[in-house]
Motif scaffolding. Structure first.
Motif, PDB file in Angstrom:
ATOM      1  N   GLN A  79     -85.311 -85.926 -23.243  1.00  0.00           N
ATOM      2  CA  GLN A  79     -84.405 -85.386 -22.228  1.00  0.00           C
ATOM      3  C   GLN A  79     -83.371 -86.428 -21.808  1.00  0.00           C
ATOM      4  OE1 GLN A  79     -87.136 -84.083 -19.225  1.00  0.00           O
ATOM      5  NE2 GLN A  79     -87.532 -82.109 -20.217  1.00  0.00           N
ATOM      6  N   VAL A  80     -83.813 -87.663 -21.653  1.00  0.00           N
ATOM      7  CA  VAL A  80     -82.883 -88.731 -21.275  1.00  0.00           C
ATOM      8  C   VAL A  80     -81.919 -89.015 -22.427  1.00  0.00           C
ATOM      9  CG1 VAL A  80     -82.696 -91.163 -20.637  1.00  0.00           C
ATOM     10  CG2 VAL A  80     -84.517 -89.753 -19.658  1.00  0.00           C
ATOM     11  N   LEU A  81     -82.441 -89.026 -23.653  1.00  0.00           N
ATOM     12  CA  LEU A  81     -81.609 -89.299 -24.820  1.00  0.00           C
ATOM     13  C   LEU A  81     -80.511 -88.260 -24.979  1.00  0.00           C
ATOM     14  CD1 LEU A  81     -81.162 -90.990 -27.410  1.00  0.00           C
ATOM     15  CD2 LEU A  81     -82.746 -89.445 -28.570  1.00  0.00           C
ATOM     16  N   ASP A  82     -80.809 -87.004 -24.692  1.00  0.00           N
ATOM     17  CA  ASP A  82     -79.851 -85.917 -24.883  1.00  0.00           C
ATOM     18  C   ASP A  82     -78.797 -85.843 -23.784  1.00  0.00           C
ATOM     19  OD1 ASP A  82     -81.168 -85.224 -27.176  1.00  0.00           O
ATOM     20  OD2 ASP A  82     -82.307 -83.571 -26.277  1.00  0.00           O
ATOM     21  N   LEU A  83     -78.958 -86.604 -22.727  1.00  0.00           N
ATOM     22  CA  LEU A  83     -77.992 -86.537 -21.625  1.00  0.00           C
ATOM     23  C   LEU A  83     -76.626 -87.058 -22.064  1.00  0.00           C
ATOM     24  CD1 LEU A  83     -79.953 -87.804 -18.481  1.00  0.00           C
ATOM     25  CD2 LEU A  83     -79.189 -85.465 -18.954  1.00  0.00           C
ATOM     26  N   GLU A  84     -75.571 -86.359 -21.640  1.00  0.00           N
ATOM     27  CA  GLU A  84     -74.205 -86.816 -21.839  1.00  0.00           C
ATOM     28  C   GLU A  84     -73.521 -86.849 -20.484  1.00  0.00           C
ATOM     29  OE1 GLU A  84     -72.973 -87.936 -24.514  1.00  0.00           O
ATOM     30  OE2 GLU A  84     -74.418 -87.297 -26.034  1.00  0.00           O
ATOM     31  N   PHE A  85     -72.561 -87.748 -20.345  1.00  0.00           N
ATOM     32  CA  PHE A  85     -71.811 -87.857 -19.098  1.00  0.00           C
ATOM     33  C   PHE A  85     -70.319 -87.830 -19.403  1.00  0.00           C
ATOM     34  CE2 PHE A  85     -75.925 -89.644 -18.070  1.00  0.00           C
ATOM     35  CZ  PHE A  85     -76.174 -89.144 -16.797  1.00  0.00           C
ATOM     36  N   ALA A  86     -69.573 -87.109 -18.575  1.00  0.00           N
ATOM     37  CA  ALA A  86     -68.128 -86.993 -18.763  1.00  0.00           C
ATOM     38  C   ALA A  86     -67.436 -88.258 -18.275  1.00  0.00           C
ATOM     39  CB  ALA A  86     -67.592 -85.777 -18.004  1.00  0.00           C
ATOM     40  N   ASP A  87     -66.602 -88.825 -19.110  1.00  0.00           N
ATOM     41  CA  ASP A  87     -65.898 -90.064 -18.784  1.00  0.00           C
ATOM     42  C   ASP A  87     -65.118 -89.925 -17.481  1.00  0.00           C
ATOM     43  OD1 ASP A  87     -66.738 -91.477 -20.987  1.00  0.00           O
ATOM     44  OD2 ASP A  87     -65.051 -90.834 -22.234  1.00  0.00           O
ATOM     45  N   GLY A  88     -65.285 -90.911 -16.614  1.00  0.00           N
ATOM     46  CA  GLY A  88     -64.466 -91.008 -15.421  1.00  0.00           C
ATOM     47  C   GLY A  88     -64.896 -90.156 -14.256  1.00  0.00           C
ATOM     48  N   LEU A  89     -65.673 -89.092 -14.487  1.00  0.00           N
ATOM     49  CA  LEU A  89     -66.079 -88.230 -13.384  1.00  0.00           C
ATOM     50  C   LEU A  89     -67.190 -88.890 -12.577  1.00  0.00           C
ATOM     51  CD1 LEU A  89     -66.123 -84.650 -14.972  1.00  0.00           C
ATOM     52  CD2 LEU A  89     -64.232 -85.871 -13.883  1.00  0.00           C
ATOM     53  N   ASP A  90     -67.365 -88.410 -11.338  1.00  0.00           N
ATOM     54  CA  ASP A  90     -68.395 -88.964 -10.465  1.00  0.00           C
ATOM     55  C   ASP A  90     -69.740 -88.994 -11.177  1.00  0.00           C
ATOM     56  OD1 ASP A  90     -66.797 -89.495  -8.353  1.00  0.00           O
ATOM     57  OD2 ASP A  90     -67.301 -87.703  -7.197  1.00  0.00           O
ATOM     58  N   GLY A  91     -70.404 -90.141 -11.094  1.00  0.00           N
ATOM     59  CA  GLY A  91     -71.735 -90.279 -11.658  1.00  0.00           C
ATOM     60  C   GLY A  91     -71.772 -90.744 -13.096  1.00  0.00           C
ATOM     61  N   ALA A  92     -70.597 -90.826 -13.765  1.00  0.00           N
ATOM     62  CA  ALA A  92     -70.597 -91.168 -15.195  1.00  0.00           C
ATOM     63  C   ALA A  92     -71.057 -92.593 -15.430  1.00  0.00           C
ATOM     64  CB  ALA A  92     -69.210 -90.950 -15.786  1.00  0.00           C
ATOM     65  N   GLU A  93     -70.432 -93.536 -14.757  1.00  0.00           N
ATOM     66  CA  GLU A  93     -70.765 -94.944 -14.986  1.00  0.00           C
ATOM     67  C   GLU A  93     -72.191 -95.237 -14.570  1.00  0.00           C
ATOM     68  OE1 GLU A  93     -69.130 -99.387 -13.681  1.00  0.00           O
ATOM     69  OE2 GLU A  93     -67.953 -97.593 -13.257  1.00  0.00           O
ATOM     70  N   GLU A  94     -72.553 -94.763 -13.374  1.00  0.00           N
ATOM     71  CA  GLU A  94     -73.914 -95.003 -12.897  1.00  0.00           C
ATOM     72  C   GLU A  94     -74.933 -94.286 -13.766  1.00  0.00           C
ATOM     73  OE1 GLU A  94     -71.413 -93.741 -11.268  1.00  0.00           O
ATOM     74  OE2 GLU A  94     -71.126 -94.678  -9.306  1.00  0.00           O
ATOM     75  N   GLY A  95     -74.598 -93.053 -14.172  1.00  0.00           N
ATOM     76  CA  GLY A  95     -75.517 -92.277 -14.990  1.00  0.00           C
ATOM     77  C   GLY A  95     -75.766 -92.907 -16.344  1.00  0.00           C
ATOM     78  N   ARG A  96     -74.709 -93.399 -16.981  1.00  0.00           N
ATOM     79  CA  ARG A  96     -74.884 -94.025 -18.292  1.00  0.00           C
ATOM     80  C   ARG A  96     -75.729 -95.288 -18.188  1.00  0.00           C
ATOM     81  NH1 ARG A  96     -69.179 -92.767 -19.406  1.00  0.00           N
ATOM     82  NH2 ARG A  96     -69.116 -90.975 -20.792  1.00  0.00           N
ATOM     83  N   ALA A  97     -75.500 -96.071 -17.132  1.00  0.00           N
ATOM     84  CA  ALA A  97     -76.283 -97.294 -16.957  1.00  0.00           C
ATOM     85  C   ALA A  97     -77.761 -96.960 -16.744  1.00  0.00           C
ATOM     86  CB  ALA A  97     -75.733 -98.100 -15.778  1.00  0.00           C
ATOM     87  N   LEU A  98     -78.028 -95.959 -15.902  1.00  0.00           N
ATOM     88  CA  LEU A  98     -79.413 -95.565 -15.659  1.00  0.00           C
ATOM     89  C   LEU A  98     -80.048 -94.973 -16.912  1.00  0.00           C
ATOM     90  CD1 LEU A  98     -78.983 -93.978 -12.129  1.00  0.00           C
ATOM     91  CD2 LEU A  98     -80.445 -95.919 -12.670  1.00  0.00           C
TER      92      LEU A  98
END
Length: 627
Positions: A79-98
């Protein structure tokens, strides 16, 4: 954070009891061990060890037989591996790091130990630039396995020292598979940046590995991530910092990670000067206590130039070597250390995974908000079009003038004649009538085209303005503008209007619409009648009854009166309702096509799916149940 002044304290014998200090650089005798001793499992008093929390001994690290536990962890990892985050939107930077943090620890530490509980104990030596980590590692091993030097950062490629019997376990198949590595041959040699060097040596006991990691405060940012990757995979941290850098923020960021995960850890303060020694150790110890790291085993290494062959020549590191030998000397003790770190990591998922889920929720909420902007903009466009189509506001200017020409010229009446009677109009008269009807037809198309194009453009401008106010929205706007869809809205609208007019003409020619007695005796031009019906559908009567000056000034019979005379009220309502719905459906289709670039930009932005956060929360719950 500040350091104490060391100017007034010169007594080496005043070492604080909370530290185990090494000998002076000029001494050949082992310094007294001043750290608190800990009871070993058999009750004997031994050297300092990492204390375990109350009640910890009754837990055990899950074994490879715990298939349910492994399955839950595998599900979480996927589930964590499949997560994607949209560049620049709220939570992207923090989400990718986590995501990277949780995924690395699951893949490189937790799951390998669930599948094989007998893997070697990995001790990672980490810390500040210039702290002497490589020298300490060589001294602990008893031979040179890693390269030291004056260049900073020195450790550009980490070196892992282990017994030859254990080296296969640290191959790509088992240990951090994504990391390239090379096996060291003969004298220690550095590898390339980003490559792990495996140093197999009989000097290392079987079941224990020692890792020299990149500097946590390196000027090369990639080294930070590299160091963190190895620390995530380690059972025990030996964190080395200097008397000149121990208060640096970067040092404490890593130490607090260990605290939050309850990682087994020892702390080494190196390059401690004789002058002010006690005050330095007091201050460092107070900082450890204040930051929740009072449980860590502590050691001090004095300033010394007793180094030969990239190792300490005296017994400077003996107290640390004895500590590690005590920790790793027996399988039961190694299990005790690894168990603490393992359980600490599992416990940390109680907060780390929900925090990751919260960043996912931030992205989902932002995606919904951006999607709602598109929905609202094009819904408002449809509402404006619907209102304008029925309130008579289009019956002005050129369209009104062309309608007045047709009614004033009697073209409506002339378009009807008794059935079987030939028209006696001359060609010039027919041509003039055709010109006026054609001009009205063009005016209808121009007005409807302008209405729809204007509404679509306003909707697009609204979306663009609102999206640009959202962090990261600029990139989405540019992506949408770069892919406009390839449709000429004005041209397509004219085509739709032409088809719509022809369908109205077909409706007026249908059997059900022409059974009225007047229609049985009178033939008429269905294209002209379709135009009359369009004028009626555009709100002629509403404007006239409401006192609208433009429509009230028109001459000739009202469109509705003429149409009722031909078809009757019931048939007229049926034809009018079908025609109105037909136009609305066509306009909706065009607006839907116009919003496609925005929808496509949003759907391609890698925003997490709506259920991904729920799945993470469920995975956290399942992990608690399965442990």
């Amino acid at each position: 954070m500040t350091r104490p002044s060391a100017a007034s304290d010169t007594s080496e014998s005043d070492a604080p009891d909370r530290f185990e200090a090494g000998p002076d650089a000029t001494s050949d005798q082992t310094g007294p061990g001043l750290g608190p001793a800990a009871d070993d499992l058999d009750g004997e008093r031994r050297g300092p060890t990492v204390p375990l929390p109350s009640g910890q001994a009754k837990h055990r690290a899950p074994t490879g037989e715990d298939s349910r536990f492994e399955q839950v962890l595998e599900t979480l990892r996927k589930q964590v591996l499949d997560l994607e985050f949209a560049d620049g939107l709220d939570g992207a930077e923090e989400g990718r790091a986590l995501k990277a943090d949780v995924l690395a620890q699951l893949s490189d530490y937790v799951l390998p130990r669930v599948r094989r509980p007998d893997i070697p104990l990995l001790i990672a030596v980490a810390g500040s630039t210039g702290a002497g980590k490589s020298t300490l590692v060589n001294s602990l091993v008893g031979e040179q396995v890693t390269t030291t030097g004056v260049r900073r950062p020195t450790t550009n490629s980490p070196v892992l020292a282990c017994n030859p019997a254990d080296v296969d376990w640290f191959s790509e198949a088992s240990f951090i598979p994504s990391l390239p590595r090379v096996r060291q041959q003969g004298l220690a040699m550095p590898g390339k940046d980003g490559m792990l060097v495996l140093a197999a040596t009989e000097a290392m006991p079987q079941g224990v590995a020692l890792l020299d990691t990149p500097d946590v405060d390196s000027a090369v940012s990639a080294h930070h991530e590299f160091a963190a990757k190895f620390l995530d995979a380690a059972d025990l941290w030996v964190f080395v910092t200097t008397s000149g850098r121990y208060a640096d923020a970067r040092v404490w960021e890593f130490l607090q990670v260990a605290r939050d995960r309850d990682t087994s850890m020892a702390v080494v303060l190196s390059r401690v000067p004789r002058r002010g020694r006690r005050r330095l150790l007091d201050h460092f110890g107070a900082m450890l206590e204040a930051n929740g790291l009072g449980h860590a085993a502590r050691f001090a290494i004095p300033e010394t130039d007793q180094i030969r062959g990239e190792r300490f020549t005296s017994n400077v590191a003996d107290h640390i070597r004895e500590y590690l030998a005590d920790v790793a000397g027996e399988a039961e003790q190694r299990d005790r250390v690894s168990r603490r770190t393992f359980i600490g990591v599992i416990d940390s998922f109680r907060t780390r995974v929900p925090e990751l889920a919260r960043q996912v929720e931030r992205q989902i909420e932002t995606g919904h908000a951006l999607g709602a902007v598109v929905d609202d903009a094009y819904s408002d466009a449809q509402e404006r079009i619907d209102a304008s189509l029925g309130d008579g506001s289009l019956l002005r200017g050129s369209l009104l003038a062309r309608w007045q020409e047709v009614t004033a010229g009697g073209d409506l009446a002339k378009s009807m004649r008794p059935r079987g009677k030939r028209s006696r109009k001359g060609r010039s008269e027919q041509a003039e009538r055709g010109r006026r009807v054609g001009a009205l037809e063009d005016a209808v198309r121009d007005s409807l085209e302008a209405l729809v194009v204007s509404a679509a453009e306003r909707a697009a401008e609204r979306v663009e303005q609102r999206w640009r106010k959202v962090p990261g929205g600029d990139a989405l706007v540019e992506k949408a503008l770069a892919n406009p869809g390839g449709m000429d809205l004005a041209r397509q609208m004219r085509q739709e209007i032409g088809e719509w007019q022809r369908e109205i003409a077909e409706l007026t020619a249908a059997d059900g619409a022409t059974k009225r007695s007047v229609a049985r005796f009178v033939s008429f031009d269905h294209d002209v009648v379709a135009l009359v019906m369009i004028i009626d559908l555009l709100g002629y009567e509403q404007t006239r009854s409401g006192g609208g000056a433009h429509a009230a000034e028109s001459s000739g019979p009202s469109p509705q009166r003429l149409l009722k005379g031909l078809f009757g009220a019931q048939s007229l309502r049926s034809i009018g309702g079908s025609a109105r719905e037909n136009l609305r459906r066509r306009v909706l289709g065009l607006l839907a096509y116009e919003r496609v670039p925005f929808d496509t930009a949003l759907s391609g932005a890698d925003i997490p799916s709506d259920d991904s956060a729920v799945q993470l929360y469920q995975a956290t719950y399942n992990l608690e149940i399965a442990r």
